[in-house]
Design a protein around this motif. Structure first.
Motif, mmCIF file in Angstrom:
data_model
loop_
_atom_site.group_PDB
_atom_site.id
_atom_site.type_symbol
_atom_site.label_atom_id
_atom_site.label_comp_id
_atom_site.label_asym_id
_atom_site.label_seq_id
_atom_site.Cartn_x
_atom_site.Cartn_y
_atom_site.Cartn_z
ATOM 1 N N ASP A 610 0.440 -1.181 0.199
ATOM 2 C CA ASP A 610 0.140 -0.142 -0.140
ATOM 3 C C ASP A 610 0.631 1.146 -0.132
ATOM 4 O OD1 ASP A 610 -2.494 -0.971 -0.446
ATOM 5 O OD2 ASP A 610 -2.301 -1.626 2.273
ATOM 6 N N THR A 611 2.068 1.438 0.788
ATOM 7 C CA THR A 611 3.010 2.005 0.659
ATOM 8 C C THR A 611 4.223 2.063 0.166
ATOM 9 O OG1 THR A 611 3.515 1.389 2.825
ATOM 10 C CG2 THR A 611 1.901 3.472 2.614
ATOM 11 N N THR A 612 3.890 1.078 -0.845
ATOM 12 C CA THR A 612 5.470 0.951 -1.820
ATOM 13 C C THR A 612 5.299 1.437 -3.412
ATOM 14 O OG1 THR A 612 6.163 -0.685 -0.748
ATOM 15 C CG2 THR A 612 7.177 -0.622 -2.105
ATOM 16 N N GLN A 613 5.715 1.681 -3.805
ATOM 17 C CA GLN A 613 5.936 2.382 -4.878
ATOM 18 C C GLN A 613 6.986 2.694 -6.001
ATOM 19 O OE1 GLN A 613 3.453 6.165 -4.543
ATOM 20 N NE2 GLN A 613 5.654 7.380 -5.708
ATOM 21 N N LEU A 614 7.039 2.224 -7.098
ATOM 22 C CA LEU A 614 8.019 2.320 -8.155
ATOM 23 C C LEU A 614 7.791 4.178 -8.847
ATOM 24 C CD1 LEU A 614 10.854 1.315 -9.660
ATOM 25 C CD2 LEU A 614 8.881 0.316 -10.790
ATOM 26 N N THR A 615 8.994 4.710 -9.487
ATOM 27 C CA THR A 615 8.789 5.472 -10.381
ATOM 28 C C THR A 615 9.693 5.749 -11.662
ATOM 29 O OG1 THR A 615 8.028 6.837 -8.388
ATOM 30 C CG2 THR A 615 9.532 8.071 -9.976
ATOM 31 N N LEU A 616 9.461 6.023 -11.873
ATOM 32 C CA LEU A 616 10.178 5.346 -13.498
ATOM 33 C C LEU A 616 10.291 7.112 -14.172
ATOM 34 C CD1 LEU A 616 9.220 2.412 -14.872
ATOM 35 C CD2 LEU A 616 10.652 2.896 -13.819
ATOM 36 N N PRO A 617 11.448 7.315 -14.931
ATOM 37 C CA PRO A 617 11.539 8.532 -16.099
ATOM 38 C C PRO A 617 11.457 8.380 -17.448
ATOM 39 C CG PRO A 617 13.849 7.693 -15.151
ATOM 40 C CD PRO A 617 12.551 6.549 -14.205
ATOM 41 N N ILE A 618 10.162 8.549 -17.329
ATOM 42 C CA ILE A 618 9.616 8.212 -18.895
ATOM 43 C C ILE A 618 9.358 9.474 -19.920
ATOM 44 C CG2 ILE A 618 7.595 7.034 -19.737
ATOM 45 C CD1 ILE A 618 6.877 5.683 -17.600
ATOM 46 N N VAL A 619 9.841 9.006 -20.952
ATOM 47 C CA VAL A 619 10.091 10.545 -22.156
ATOM 48 C C VAL A 619 9.234 10.485 -22.313
ATOM 49 C CG1 VAL A 619 11.001 11.036 -24.323
ATOM 50 C CG2 VAL A 619 12.735 10.009 -22.708
ATOM 51 N N GLY A 620 8.142 11.141 -22.424
ATOM 52 C CA GLY A 620 6.899 11.776 -22.560
ATOM 53 C C GLY A 620 5.146 11.963 -21.976
ATOM 54 N N GLY A 621 6.084 11.540 -20.564
ATOM 55 C CA GLY A 621 5.242 11.635 -19.354
ATOM 56 C C GLY A 621 4.535 10.394 -19.219
ATOM 57 N N GLU A 622 3.322 10.754 -18.637
ATOM 58 C CA GLU A 622 2.037 9.889 -18.255
ATOM 59 C C GLU A 622 1.146 9.239 -19.476
ATOM 60 O OE1 GLU A 622 -1.829 10.344 -15.734
ATOM 61 O OE2 GLU A 622 0.055 11.571 -14.831
ATOM 62 N N SER A 623 1.095 11.198 -20.352
ATOM 63 C CA SER A 623 0.752 10.778 -21.754
ATOM 64 C C SER A 623 0.840 9.293 -22.522
ATOM 65 C CB SER A 623 0.461 11.788 -22.509
ATOM 66 O OG SER A 623 1.553 12.391 -23.323
ATOM 67 N N GLN A 624 2.452 9.292 -22.370
ATOM 68 C CA GLN A 624 3.014 8.047 -23.330
ATOM 69 C C GLN A 624 2.739 6.932 -22.532
ATOM 70 O OE1 GLN A 624 4.126 7.893 -26.111
ATOM 71 N NE2 GLN A 624 5.486 5.440 -25.817
ATOM 72 N N ILE A 625 2.990 6.906 -21.462
ATOM 73 C CA ILE A 625 2.568 5.600 -20.320
ATOM 74 C C ILE A 625 1.131 5.340 -20.840
ATOM 75 C CG2 ILE A 625 2.525 5.953 -18.012
ATOM 76 C CD1 ILE A 625 4.770 3.241 -19.446
ATOM 77 N N ARG A 626 0.415 5.700 -20.686
ATOM 78 C CA ARG A 626 -1.160 5.370 -20.375
ATOM 79 C C ARG A 626 -0.868 5.418 -21.824
ATOM 80 N NH1 ARG A 626 -4.149 6.196 -16.343
ATOM 81 N NH2 ARG A 626 -3.345 7.943 -14.646
ATOM 82 N N LYS A 627 -0.664 5.215 -23.241
ATOM 83 C CA LYS A 627 -1.233 4.115 -24.339
ATOM 84 C C LYS A 627 -0.309 3.324 -24.418
ATOM 85 C CE LYS A 627 1.291 7.399 -27.378
ATOM 86 N NZ LYS A 627 1.909 8.599 -28.384
ATOM 87 N N CYS A 628 0.832 2.921 -23.053
ATOM 88 C CA CYS A 628 1.119 1.464 -23.996
ATOM 89 C C CYS A 628 0.582 0.988 -22.673
ATOM 90 C CB CYS A 628 2.919 2.413 -23.308
ATOM 91 S SG CYS A 628 3.999 3.453 -24.314
ATOM 92 N N LEU A 629 0.017 0.795 -21.833
ATOM 93 C CA LEU A 629 -0.241 0.161 -20.879
ATOM 94 C C LEU A 629 -2.024 -0.271 -20.739
ATOM 95 C CD1 LEU A 629 1.404 1.255 -16.565
ATOM 96 C CD2 LEU A 629 2.295 -0.283 -18.788
#
Length: 629
Positions: A610-629
């Motif tokens: 619940d309190t653990t998270q991974l942060t990734l440095p993604i080129v294009g940010g959230e809009s790019q990762i949402r297109k991918c997942l």
């Protein structure tokens, strides 16, 4: 941080070198050469480096190696590190165009210093045994065989001479303190390893004395030097240019460190954890001391006692892994205020020996300090210099004063997956300015693979793993089911994802024992089992931390078994494109067999999802990762 060097002995010409007031010839650009040829005055044109397209070219006047002037000397420093009540002298060799001796030519210098030139210790039986409990006093290691100095040759090295002497430079080598024919004690990042190359640069600039022998009074002057010096080298040899630059010595105009060790703490520790460099399990700073100590045998006892058995034994804190004054003094990030030399750094993203953070942390700090900087990253392992044309442009501008626009070039150069090392892609900076941190959340399915997603409310709960160093990280990451790691993966990517920068892990965890290793990998799945695949092709990046240091890097504290603690740490920097169809996985485990200590199996780690998270440095940010997942 081991390097292999070709040691080719050649005979020296012993010269009586006298100072001269002759003027330095100016470099000729291509237009000046053509004009001279058209006027029929080729034979009268001044000798000097030939410049074309902003780079020094191989010139007929300099390329005949049989005419090069070679000699050696000892440069006197301003310190006595071996306790003989005499100032240490560094052994130096010089290779330069014959025109510097007979035609009054003055040249810029490419300088390389190393602890490896005279050989290193044989065998691997004097490492620390990693089989010990975390936080306990380590067992006494076995001291291995002494370095057998390869010879008393006067040619220290021929490295880099074929690149730079034909282009109208001199090439200078020196053995670092306590190695080869240089006086002193090796200190593995101590102050004398910064002051020694400074002394050589001071000699090249007319401010220090050089002598024909280690204990003689006959002086040698660098009358042929323009007093413009550049340094380069790989691994330890890449550390020394940075060490010299931290002194702010005048005349050191540019450095090109390749895979440099910029902090011995970061080489042997990670976020409070005792962590070996890849390929050298059980090594520590005192082992590296024994590995390179090839200097004066008459001073061995003093150096071994003072440096290895007192200073290192007390300061390296192998029982705790804590950061302290000893390590801070060997961390060049703390010594950058006086750096003014232009810095072109090079590193491999899959260098698990001297890890990529070593260059990134210095590049980032110097960039912020306004020092001219560029960085070149490739996708391979240890070593790998920038293309010669990049180095040439760097030295041609900063050592020869040619306005070739190099200071306006892209800040970052990255060799993309599958590209050749001499075809890097240019970027405005590193990390990619278009990258932004994106948080991913965990939902469990232990001992099988759980999920990694953008959903903050994903699953949650707590999951356990059982430490067992017998299983490698590679095997754990490929396992469909195992109790020895926790694995969380994204869905198959619908499009490629470009990661650039530092990934980080925020974790809340408990241990069944007062001390435990904590390791984490980010991987790309499924595992590539094709014939030409490398193990590192699926390892995106790695990170390690000591939960005992959750409050402070300088003072760890025993864990209360069963109590939860929060800590955060960065993974190694990376720039990688994860292909469409792959899954990004986060693996959390305890002992990393090839890097960490290896305690008895059985320690349980419990992770609060619940309190653990991974942060990734993604080129294009959230809009790019949402297109991918």
């Amino acid at each position: 941080m081991k390097c292999s060097h070709p040691f080719v002995a050649v005979s020296f010409m012993f010269l009586s070198l006298l100072a001269t007031d002759s003027l330095n010839a100016k470099p000729l650009d291509q237009g000046q050469q053509d004009a001279a040829a058209q006027n029929g005055h080729d034979e009268e044109k001044p000798v000097g480096p030939v410049i074309k397209d902003g780079e020094a070219q191989i010139a007929d006047a300099f390329k005949d190696s049989d005419r090069w002037i070679r000699h050696d000397l000892w440069v006197e420093t301003d310190f006595d590190s071996d306790g003989d009540e005499k100032l240490d002298r560094m052994h130096v060799d010089v290779t330069r165009p014959y025109q510097t001796e007979y035609e009054g030519l003055k040249v810029a210098v490419v300088y390389v210093s190393s602890p490896y030139f005279a050989g290193t210790a044989p065998g691997t039986d004097f490492f620390w045994n990693p089989r010990q409990e975390i936080g306990q006093k380590p067992t006494q290691r076995t001291v291995g065989p002494e370095v057998k100095r390869e010879s008393n040759r006067l040619v220290i090295s021929k490295r880099h001479t074929s690149d730079w002497v034909p282009r109208g430079f001199a090439v200078v080598h020196s053995s670092s303190p306590g190695t080869g024919l240089s006086d002193g004690c090796p200190t593995i990042g101590g102050k004398n390893e910064s002051l020694a190359p400074k002394a050589v640069i001071d000699w090249l600039c007319g401010r220090a004395k050089g002598f024909t022998s280690v204990d003689g009074d006959d002086e040698v002057k660098a009358f042929w030097s323009t007093r413009k010096v550049g340094m380069t080298g790989t691994s330890y040899n890449g550390t020394i240019p940075l060490a010299a630059a931290t002194t702010g010595v005048d005349g050191l105009e540019a450095i090109v460190p390749v895979a440099p060790n910029t902090s011995y703490y970061h080489y042997y520790r990670s976020n409070g954890l005792v962590r070996a460099p890849g390929g050298y399990q059980g090594e520590d700073i005192d082992v590296l001391y024994d590995y390179i100590h090839s200097g004066n045998p008459d001073r061995d006892e003093f150096c071994d006692c003072k440096v290895r058995d007192e200073e290192m034994a007390k300061g390296m804190a192998r029982d705790t892994g804590d950061y302290n004054e000893f390590w801070a003094g060997r961390d060049y990030l703390n010594q950058l205020d006086d750096v003014k030399a232009a810095v072109l750094m090079s590193h491999g993203f899959n260098d698990w020996n001297v890890m990529p953070e070593h260059s990134y942390r210095i590049y980032d700090a110097l960039n912020k300090n306004g020092v001219p900087t560029q960085i070149y990253y490739h996708q391979d392992g240890h070593g790998g210099p920038p293309p010669l044309t990049m180095i040439n442009r760097w030295f041609t501008h900063y050592l020869l004063g040619i306005d070739n626009g190099v200071e306006k070039d892209a800040k970052a150069w990255i060799v993309r997956e599958g590209d050749k090392p001499d075809k890097p892609t240019a970027y405005d900076d590193y990390p990619n300015p278009e990258a932004s941190p994106i948080a991913l959340y965990l939902s469990g399915n232990s001992p099988k693979r759980g999920n990694l997603s953008l959903d903050r409310k994903a699953g949650g709960g707590k999951e356990k793993l059982i430490d067992n160093f017998s299983f490698s990280g590679e095997s754990l990451s490929q396992a469909e089911t195992t109790e020895h790691r926790l694995m969380y993966v994204t869905p198959e990517l619908k499009d490629s994802v470009h990661l650039s920068g530092l990934a980080s892990l925020k974790i809340r965890m408990a241990s069944s024992k007062p001390a435990a290793n904590l390791s984490a990998w980010i991987v790309s799945l499924p595992w590539d089992e094709s014939k030409n695949a490398k193990i590192t092709d699926n390892i995106i990046t790695r990170g390690w931390a000591d939960p005992q240091n959750h409050r402070s890097l300088t003072e760890g504290e025993p864990l209360v078994p069963g109590q939860f603690y929060e800590l955060s740490f960065d993974f190694q920097p990376d720039d990688q494109v994860i292909a469409k169809g792959q899954q990004i996985g986060l693996m959390i485990f305890s002992s990393d067999r090839n890097f960490t200590l290896q305690p008895e199996p059985g320690t349980e780690l419990t992770i609060d999802l619940d309190t653990t998270q991974l942060t990734l440095p993604i080129v294009g940010g959230e809009s790019q990762i949402r297109k991918c997942l």
